[in-house]
Design a protein around this motif. Structure first.
Motif, short mmCIF file in Angstrom:
data_model
loop_
_atom_site.label_atom_id
_atom_site.label_comp_id
_atom_site.label_asym_id
_atom_site.label_seq_id
_atom_site.Cartn_x
_atom_site.Cartn_y
_atom_site.Cartn_z
N PRO A 1 -20.59 -2.63 8.06
CA PRO A 1 -20.20 -3.90 6.78
C PRO A 1 -20.90 -4.16 5.83
N PRO A 2 -21.42 -4.78 4.93
CA PRO A 2 -22.22 -5.61 4.76
C PRO A 2 -22.64 -6.76 5.41
N GLY A 3 -23.62 -7.31 6.16
CA GLY A 3 -23.20 -8.42 6.98
C GLY A 3 -23.69 -8.31 8.22
N ILE B 1 -23.69 -16.88 18.31
CA ILE B 1 -23.80 -18.46 18.24
C ILE B 1 -22.77 -17.78 16.00
N ASP B 2 -22.61 -18.49 16.28
CA ASP B 2 -21.71 -18.39 14.28
C ASP B 2 -22.57 -19.23 13.41
N ASN B 3 -23.85 -18.53 13.33
CA ASN B 3 -25.08 -19.51 12.61
C ASN B 3 -24.65 -18.97 11.28
N GLY B 4 -23.92 -17.93 10.78
CA GLY B 4 -24.05 -17.86 9.21
C GLY B 4 -25.32 -16.07 8.75
N ILE B 5 -25.65 -15.78 10.01
CA ILE B 5 -26.67 -15.00 8.92
C ILE B 5 -25.45 -13.62 8.89
N ASP B 6 -25.20 -13.42 9.40
CA ASP B 6 -24.30 -12.44 8.90
C ASP B 6 -23.53 -12.22 7.30
N ARG B 7 -23.55 -13.31 6.55
CA ARG B 7 -22.89 -13.84 5.54
C ARG B 7 -24.41 -13.40 4.20
N THR C 1 -27.60 -9.53 -3.44
CA THR C 1 -26.83 -8.82 -4.33
C THR C 1 -25.88 -7.97 -3.62
N ASP C 2 -24.82 -7.60 -3.92
CA ASP C 2 -23.71 -6.91 -2.96
C ASP C 2 -24.31 -5.38 -2.20
#
Length: 684
Positions: free
Chosen positions: A367-369, A411-417, A433-434
């Motif tokens: 998946p993207p991310g 660590i949920d640091n948001g890099i996957d978003r 962009t997506d």
């Protein structure tokens, strides 16, 4: 003022977010190309004092491969204030390099001196020759300040934060034994064995990542395709996948601007002995014997291919690389669709491997991310030149740290978003962009449409070239034969800058303006666009050609022409006419049925010599790009007969071209056109 504001944001973000990240709370989502508050927190986290104050280094640790060859590794471990390595097993980052650990050591020493690394980064960031003929030097120095060197060698901040890092000489290079097997099957097996070895060590917790630039990015992609269980995340910077069409022989012409110099550099560095082992009386005589057996790997093959007149007499190793059915070629042809782990691809529009980089991203079936693509307006050696400033993506070392913290430390640091696609628009700024350059599809959500723009003999009045034609939205109906001959204006070109890995990009008059090269081109230029117009995705050019010999060498570029006449290359491609056969299974088309990525076989089995005087249709793939034509700017297609020094056919094929002039036959029944992905209302 901007730097001060950025610093304040980073400190505040770190104070607010880092405690939550450490406690396992969800991070704020990133916003924009710089990641917003999350991006500032990643930077603050990486630049802050780390959990371990020092680093413990083991030099030249032997790792024995299954065939008995010994590779040498430097092991960097987090350590306490007294220098004792950490007792707690850590995630491990593997970097396999052909450029010798000595080079990594020299660069790493700049980080080991307190304050020097940060001072150098600030110096490189602030060095600015913009507005001078050498503004390209600024792109290079800013790349050093953008984290590039830390990713190339050792990131001490990363190690001090609780990672072990390995830097290993691949076989046949540096201090490692063996014969260099350039990204081949044996070297790929070595990579898997190194990963397995690292996962078993007492200082490793069994979770392995890979880092590195260029060659060290390619072997990350290769390793991930093999799916070793311990490998859980990679961060390849400027990697490639289709290495023949990327750099060895794009379109069938040997990459003479890069390959000879690169082979000389790697082989030369590999001849430097381990002086410390000599002084200690422990010199590796097997290493010496291996270097004596093959001191200049592949140089003899290259020389043979450029001096042998008959293709049947060319060294079989060279023919293997131009044979789609050979084991060597299969080793060099990656398959990113096999990758199943988080992968962050960093590339550049004018990189050596720009053709492959969006393809790698698109083919990875996660998946993207979990997969990310970041493309800068960069060459190979200056990747990272627009990072780490307000509104720009974080530094590469910062992004890499956040990536590994997420996928190796949970660590949920948001890099996957972040992103998942972060692009520097040529002629514009950074965007997120997506998706980008999706195969066999338009970017529907952004209304990108591939459309034909026809090459026309009607003069545009905009270019000083062999022939100044037009680029038209509709066929103009005229018939004309336009002739272009091989020349040397390619010495001053964007392609020359690209194929010297960006060395010649310091000369703005050549790298950023094609008007000198266009003196020996057929040019086709549109009317000015009336509104901002985006070019986004794969580009393909179809030419209706006539040769006076059994072969021809065709080069096309797509350019942005400013109102003052400056002509900037957005993307370029090339093909030998005899190598024109298209691999349909790996090519893509737009909704109209026209090619968007006509991927050539680039193999001797599919070679088709041309018939002198008979029209031959050529479909030429150009790497995907993202650009914006500002109002008043024009789109241009340049056509050349040859591309020295970027490329030169091997001698048998060069003889077949005869270095004869080539002809573009403009015929409404067999139109020549560019299939361009456009978003906006250009008014064409």
């Amino acid at each position: 003022m901007k730097h001060a504001l950025r610093a304040v944001v980073a400190v505040v973000a770190s104070a607010l977010l880092v405690p939550f990240l450490a406690s396992g709370a969800v991070a704020a989502p990133p916003t924009g190309p710089d990641g917003g508050a999350a991006g500032a927190a990643w930077e603050a986290t990486h630049d802050a004092p780390q959990a371990y104050p020092r680093i413990h280094i083991q030099w030249d640790v032997p790792i024995t491969m299954s065939d008995g060859t010994v590779l040498k590794a430097n092991v960097y471990r987090p350590a306490d204030a007294s220098g004792r390595p950490a007792h707690t097993p850590t995630p491990t980052i593997v970097n396999l390099t052909p450029y010798t650990k000595l080079l990594a050591n020299l660069i790493d020493h700049s980080q080991s001196i307190p304050g020097l690394s940060d001072a150098l980064i600030q110096f490189f960031r602030q060095t600015d020759l913009t507005g001078t003929p050498f503004s390209g030097i600024t792109d290079l120095t800013k790349s050093f300040g953008g984290g590039h060197l830390r990713n190339f060698t050792v990131d001490r901040q990363l190690v001090k934060s609780g990672y072990t890092q390995l830097v290993i000489d691949v076989r046949g290079t540096g201090f490692s034994q063996g014969i260099w097997d350039i990204l081949g099957a044996r070297e790929q097996q070595d990579t898997i064995e190194v990963i397995e070895w690292a996962a078993r060590q007492p200082w490793s917790n069994g979770r392995i990542g890979m880092s590195g630039v260029s060659y060290s990015g390619i072997n990350q992609v290769q390793a991930a395709e093999k799916r070793p269980p311990a490998l859980q995340a990679i961060f390849p910077i400027v990697p490639g996948s289709d290495l023949v069409n990327d750099v060895l022989a794009p379109g069938g012409a040997l990459g003479t601007g890069f390959i000879p110099l690169w082979l000389t550099a790697v082989n030369g560095l590999g001849l430097i002995p381990d002086v410390a082992s000599i002084l200690s009386g422990q010199f590796d005589t097997t290493w010496l014997a291996d270097r004596q057996r093959d001191p200049f790997t592949f140089m003899d093959v290259l020389f043979n291919a450029m001096t042998t007149e008959n293709i049947e007499d060319v060294d079989p190793r060279a023919r293997d690389l131009l044979s789609g059915d050979s084991e060597t070629r299969r080793d060099w042809m990656g398959d990113p669709s096999r990758i199943r782990i988080p992968t962050f691809v960093v590339g550049g529009w004018h990189d050596l491997f720009s053709y492959s980089q969006p393809i790698i991203y698109n083919e990875i079936p996660v998946p993207p991310g979990q997969k990310q693509l970041l493309m800068g307006n960069t060459y190979h050696i200056n990747s990272g030149n627009e990072y780490g400033q307000p509104g720009l993506p974080p530094r590469l070392d910062v992004l890499q740290r956040a990536w590994f913290d997420k996928w190796l430390k949970d660590i949920d640091n948001g890099i996957d978003r972040f992103g998942p696609v972060t692009l520097r628009q040529q002629g514009g700024g950074w965007i997120t962009t997506d998706s980008f350059a999706e195969p066999a599809a338009e970017v529907d959500t952004q209304q990108t449409v591939h459309r034909r723009m026809y090459l026309s003999a009607v003069p545009s009045g905009t270019a000083n070239s062999v022939y100044d034609g037009s680029l038209s939205a509709d066929p103009t109906g005229e018939t004309a034969r336009l002739t272009v001959a091989p020349g040397l204006t390619g010495l001053c070109s964007n392609d020359a800058a690209q194929n010297t890995a960006g060395v010649l990009s310091v000369l703005d008059v050549c790298a950023k303006d094609s008007r000198i090269q266009e003196l020996n081109a057929l040019t086709f230029t549109s009317v000015p666009v009336v509104e901002p117009t985006t070019i986004s995705g794969q580009v393909a050019v179809r030419l209706n050609t006539v040769q006076d010999a059994a072969d021809g060498y065709w080069v096309v570029t797509v350019n942005d022409v400013a109102p003052d006449g400056r002509s900037s290359v957005l993307s370029s491609g090339q093909i030998l006419a005899s190598m024109r056969a298209i691999d349909e299974a790996n090519s893509t088309r737009s909704a109209s049925g026209d090619y968007t990525n006509p991927r050539p076989f680039t193999s001797l089995e599919h070679r088709q010599p041309t018939i002198p005087g008979v029209p031959t249709t050529l479909d030429i793939a150009l790497p995907a790009t993202e650009a914006i034509l500002q109002p008043g700017h024009r789109l241009r297609v340049d056509v050349y007969a040859g591309n020295f020094p970027k490329g030169l056919p091997i001698l048998p094929m060069l003889i077949d071209t005869g270095l004869r002039p080539e002809h573009l036959q403009l015929d409404p029944a067999q139109p020549s056109f560019v299939n361009i992905p456009v978003r906006g209302n250009p008014g064409w």
